[in-house]
Design a protein around this motif. Structure first.
Motif, PDB file in Angstrom:
ATOM      1  N   SER A   6       0.812  -1.226   0.000  1.00  0.00           N
ATOM      2  CA  SER A   6       0.000   0.000   0.000  1.00  0.00           C
ATOM      3  C   SER A   6       0.847   1.279   0.000  1.00  0.00           C
ATOM      4  CB  SER A   6      -0.954   0.009   1.191  1.00  0.00           C
ATOM      5  OG  SER A   6      -0.239   0.001   2.414  1.00  0.00           O
ATOM      6  N   LYS A   7       1.959   1.288   0.710  1.00  0.00           N
ATOM      7  CA  LYS A   7       2.812   2.488   0.733  1.00  0.00           C
ATOM      8  C   LYS A   7       3.488   2.706  -0.617  1.00  0.00           C
ATOM      9  CE  LYS A   7       3.697   2.725   5.640  1.00  0.00           C
ATOM     10  NZ  LYS A   7       3.637   4.046   6.191  1.00  0.00           N
ATOM     11  N   GLN A   8       3.925   1.632  -1.258  1.00  0.00           N
ATOM     12  CA  GLN A   8       4.522   1.749  -2.582  1.00  0.00           C
ATOM     13  C   GLN A   8       3.487   2.264  -3.583  1.00  0.00           C
ATOM     14  OE1 GLN A   8       5.887  -2.324  -2.835  1.00  0.00           O
ATOM     15  NE2 GLN A   8       8.030  -1.671  -2.710  1.00  0.00           N
ATOM     16  N   GLN A   9       2.280   1.707  -3.532  1.00  0.00           N
ATOM     17  CA  GLN A   9       1.234   2.144  -4.455  1.00  0.00           C
ATOM     18  C   GLN A   9       0.867   3.601  -4.207  1.00  0.00           C
ATOM     19  OE1 GLN A   9       0.180   0.081  -7.049  1.00  0.00           O
ATOM     20  NE2 GLN A   9      -0.480   2.083  -7.761  1.00  0.00           N
ATOM     21  N   GLN A  10       0.859   4.018  -2.963  1.00  0.00           N
ATOM     22  CA  GLN A  10       0.581   5.414  -2.627  1.00  0.00           C
ATOM     23  C   GLN A  10       1.633   6.334  -3.261  1.00  0.00           C
ATOM     24  OE1 GLN A  10       0.670   6.218   1.586  1.00  0.00           O
ATOM     25  NE2 GLN A  10      -0.251   8.230   1.351  1.00  0.00           N
ATOM     26  N   ALA A  11       2.887   5.923  -3.226  1.00  0.00           N
ATOM     27  CA  ALA A  11       3.953   6.723  -3.838  1.00  0.00           C
ATOM     28  C   ALA A  11       3.797   6.794  -5.351  1.00  0.00           C
ATOM     29  CB  ALA A  11       5.321   6.145  -3.471  1.00  0.00           C
ATOM     30  N   VAL A  12       3.325   5.733  -5.971  1.00  0.00           N
ATOM     31  CA  VAL A  12       3.092   5.731  -7.418  1.00  0.00           C
ATOM     32  C   VAL A  12       1.936   6.664  -7.770  1.00  0.00           C
ATOM     33  CG1 VAL A  12       2.310   4.313  -9.372  1.00  0.00           C
ATOM     34  CG2 VAL A  12       4.029   3.416  -7.805  1.00  0.00           C
ATOM     35  N   ASP A  13       0.895   6.657  -6.944  1.00  0.00           N
ATOM     36  CA  ASP A  13      -0.345   7.358  -7.266  1.00  0.00           C
ATOM     37  C   ASP A  13      -0.431   8.808  -6.796  1.00  0.00           C
ATOM     38  OD1 ASP A  13      -1.292   5.059  -8.484  1.00  0.00           O
ATOM     39  OD2 ASP A  13      -2.341   4.368  -6.684  1.00  0.00           O
ATOM     40  N   VAL A  14       0.500   9.258  -5.968  1.00  0.00           N
ATOM     41  CA  VAL A  14       0.413  10.611  -5.423  1.00  0.00           C
ATOM     42  C   VAL A  14       0.319  11.632  -6.562  1.00  0.00           C
ATOM     43  CG1 VAL A  14       2.908  10.998  -5.204  1.00  0.00           C
ATOM     44  CG2 VAL A  14       1.346  12.168  -3.671  1.00  0.00           C
ATOM     45  N   GLU A  15      -0.497  12.658  -6.374  1.00  0.00           N
ATOM     46  CA  GLU A  15      -0.783  13.620  -7.440  1.00  0.00           C
ATOM     47  C   GLU A  15       0.052  14.898  -7.363  1.00  0.00           C
ATOM     48  OE1 GLU A  15      -2.679  13.273 -10.103  1.00  0.00           O
ATOM     49  OE2 GLU A  15      -3.265  11.242  -9.549  1.00  0.00           O
ATOM     50  N   CYS A  16       1.069  14.923  -6.537  1.00  0.00           N
ATOM     51  CA  CYS A  16       1.897  16.125  -6.431  1.00  0.00           C
ATOM     52  C   CYS A  16       3.366  15.724  -6.496  1.00  0.00           C
ATOM     53  CB  CYS A  16       1.598  16.860  -5.128  1.00  0.00           C
ATOM     54  SG  CYS A  16       1.865  15.856  -3.656  1.00  0.00           S
ATOM     55  N   THR A  29      13.376   1.946  -6.776  1.00  0.00           N
ATOM     56  CA  THR A  29      13.524   2.059  -8.234  1.00  0.00           C
ATOM     57  C   THR A  29      12.272   1.554  -8.930  1.00  0.00           C
ATOM     58  OG1 THR A  29      15.922   1.839  -8.046  1.00  0.00           O
ATOM     59  CG2 THR A  29      14.953   1.419 -10.208  1.00  0.00           C
ATOM     60  N   ARG A  30      11.718   0.476  -8.462  1.00  0.00           N
ATOM     61  CA  ARG A  30      10.487  -0.056  -9.049  1.00  0.00           C
ATOM     62  C   ARG A  30       9.341   0.948  -8.893  1.00  0.00           C
ATOM     63  NH1 ARG A  30       7.059  -4.932  -6.672  1.00  0.00           N
ATOM     64  NH2 ARG A  30       7.972  -4.003  -4.850  1.00  0.00           N
ATOM     65  N   VAL A  31       9.223   1.529  -7.701  1.00  0.00           N
ATOM     66  CA  VAL A  31       8.172   2.513  -7.444  1.00  0.00           C
ATOM     67  C   VAL A  31       8.344   3.724  -8.348  1.00  0.00           C
ATOM     68  CG1 VAL A  31       7.333   4.181  -5.718  1.00  0.00           C
ATOM     69  CG2 VAL A  31       7.655   1.783  -5.088  1.00  0.00           C
ATOM     70  N   LEU A  32       9.553   4.253  -8.435  1.00  0.00           N
ATOM     71  CA  LEU A  32       9.788   5.433  -9.257  1.00  0.00           C
ATOM     72  C   LEU A  32       9.588   5.134 -10.740  1.00  0.00           C
ATOM     73  CD1 LEU A  32      12.787   7.026  -7.370  1.00  0.00           C
ATOM     74  CD2 LEU A  32      10.446   7.881  -7.506  1.00  0.00           C
ATOM     75  N   THR A  33       9.940   3.939 -11.171  1.00  0.00           N
ATOM     76  CA  THR A  33       9.703   3.548 -12.561  1.00  0.00           C
ATOM     77  C   THR A  33       8.209   3.523 -12.857  1.00  0.00           C
ATOM     78  OG1 THR A  33      11.742   2.256 -12.650  1.00  0.00           O
ATOM     79  CG2 THR A  33      10.042   1.705 -14.262  1.00  0.00           C
ATOM     80  N   GLU A  34       7.432   2.928 -11.969  1.00  0.00           N
ATOM     81  CA  GLU A  34       5.976   2.871 -12.155  1.00  0.00           C
ATOM     82  C   GLU A  34       5.355   4.257 -12.095  1.00  0.00           C
ATOM     83  OE1 GLU A  34       4.001   0.361 -13.083  1.00  0.00           O
ATOM     84  OE2 GLU A  34       5.792  -0.864 -13.276  1.00  0.00           O
ATOM     85  N   ARG A  35       5.857   5.106 -11.197  1.00  0.00           N
ATOM     86  CA  ARG A  35       5.345   6.476 -11.098  1.00  0.00           C
ATOM     87  C   ARG A  35       5.639   7.246 -12.385  1.00  0.00           C
ATOM     88  NH1 ARG A  35       3.459  10.596  -8.294  1.00  0.00           N
ATOM     89  NH2 ARG A  35       4.526  12.591  -8.283  1.00  0.00           N
ATOM     90  N   TYR A  36       6.830   7.127 -12.887  1.00  0.00           N
ATOM     91  CA  TYR A  36       7.224   7.792 -14.125  1.00  0.00           C
ATOM     92  C   TYR A  36       6.327   7.329 -15.276  1.00  0.00           C
ATOM     93  CZ  TYR A  36      10.727  10.016 -17.188  1.00  0.00           C
ATOM     94  OH  TYR A  36      11.388  10.818 -18.081  1.00  0.00           O
ATOM     95  N   LEU A  37       6.143   6.023 -15.384  1.00  0.00           N
ATOM     96  CA  LEU A  37       5.301   5.462 -16.435  1.00  0.00           C
ATOM     97  C   LEU A  37       3.868   5.980 -16.317  1.00  0.00           C
ATOM     98  CD1 LEU A  37       5.110   3.481 -18.832  1.00  0.00           C
ATOM     99  CD2 LEU A  37       4.592   1.685 -17.155  1.00  0.00           C
ATOM    100  N   ARG A  38       3.336   6.041 -15.099  1.00  0.00           N
ATOM    101  CA  ARG A  38       1.976   6.551 -14.892  1.00  0.00           C
ATOM    102  C   ARG A  38       1.871   8.006 -15.310  1.00  0.00           C
ATOM    103  NH1 ARG A  38      -1.114   9.501 -11.607  1.00  0.00           N
ATOM    104  NH2 ARG A  38       0.537   9.965 -10.134  1.00  0.00           N
TER     105      ARG A  38
END
Length: 117
Positions: A6-16, A29-38
Motif C-alpha cells: 500500500s505504501k509503494q502504491q501510494q507513492a506511485v499514485d500521489v498527485e503532487c 527504483t520499481r516505485v519510481l519507474t511505475e510512477r514515471y510510467l503513470r
C-alpha cells in the motif's frame, strides 16, 4: 503493473511532487519507474518535464534503464489503451532528453546554466 504494497502504491499514485525515501532493497527504483510510467501514460508529464534524481551514478543509470524499458514495454502492450501507447512512444522518442541524473550533477547543471560570466 507489478504488485506493490500500500505504501509503494501510494507513492506511485500521489498527485503532487514527491520524494521517495526508503532503505536499500525496498523497491524505490520499481516505485519510481511505475510512477514515471503513470505520469507519462496519463498525460501528466513529458520526459522533458519530469525530474528524477538519485544519489549515485549507478542508481541513476539503473533508473534510466528501467524507465526506458518500461516505456518500451508499454508501447508494445496490447492491453494498454491506444493513447497510453502513443504517449509512451512519444516518451521513448524523446528519452535522450530525460532528466534522470544524480543530485550533484543536476545542481552543477543549474549552476552552469545560471552563473554570471
Amino acid at each position: 503493473m507489478i504488485s506493490m504494497d500500500s505504501k509503494q502504491q501510494q507513492a506511485v499514485d500521489v498527485e503532487c511532487t514527491a520524494v521517495v525515501a526508503a532503505g536499500a532493497g525496498s523497491g524505490k527504483t520499481r516505485v519510481l519507474t511505475e510512477r514515471y510510467l503513470r505520469l507519462i501514460t496519463e498525460g501528466h508529464g513529458t520526459v522533458e518535464s519530469i525530474l528524477t534524481l538519485t544519489f549515485t551514478r549507478k542508481a541513476a543509470a539503473e533508473m534510466r534503464e528501467r524507465i526506458q524499458q518500461a516505456l518500451s514495454d508499454c508501447v508494445g502492450d496490447p492491453a494498454r489503451k491506444s493513447h497510453e501507447r502513443r504517449r509512451a512512444a512519444e516518451a521513448v522518442a524523446g528519452f535522450p532528453r530525460a532528466q534522470i541524473t544524480t543530485l550533484d550533477s543536476f545542481c552543477n547543471t543549474v549552476l552552469r546554466e545560471t552563473a554570471r560570466d
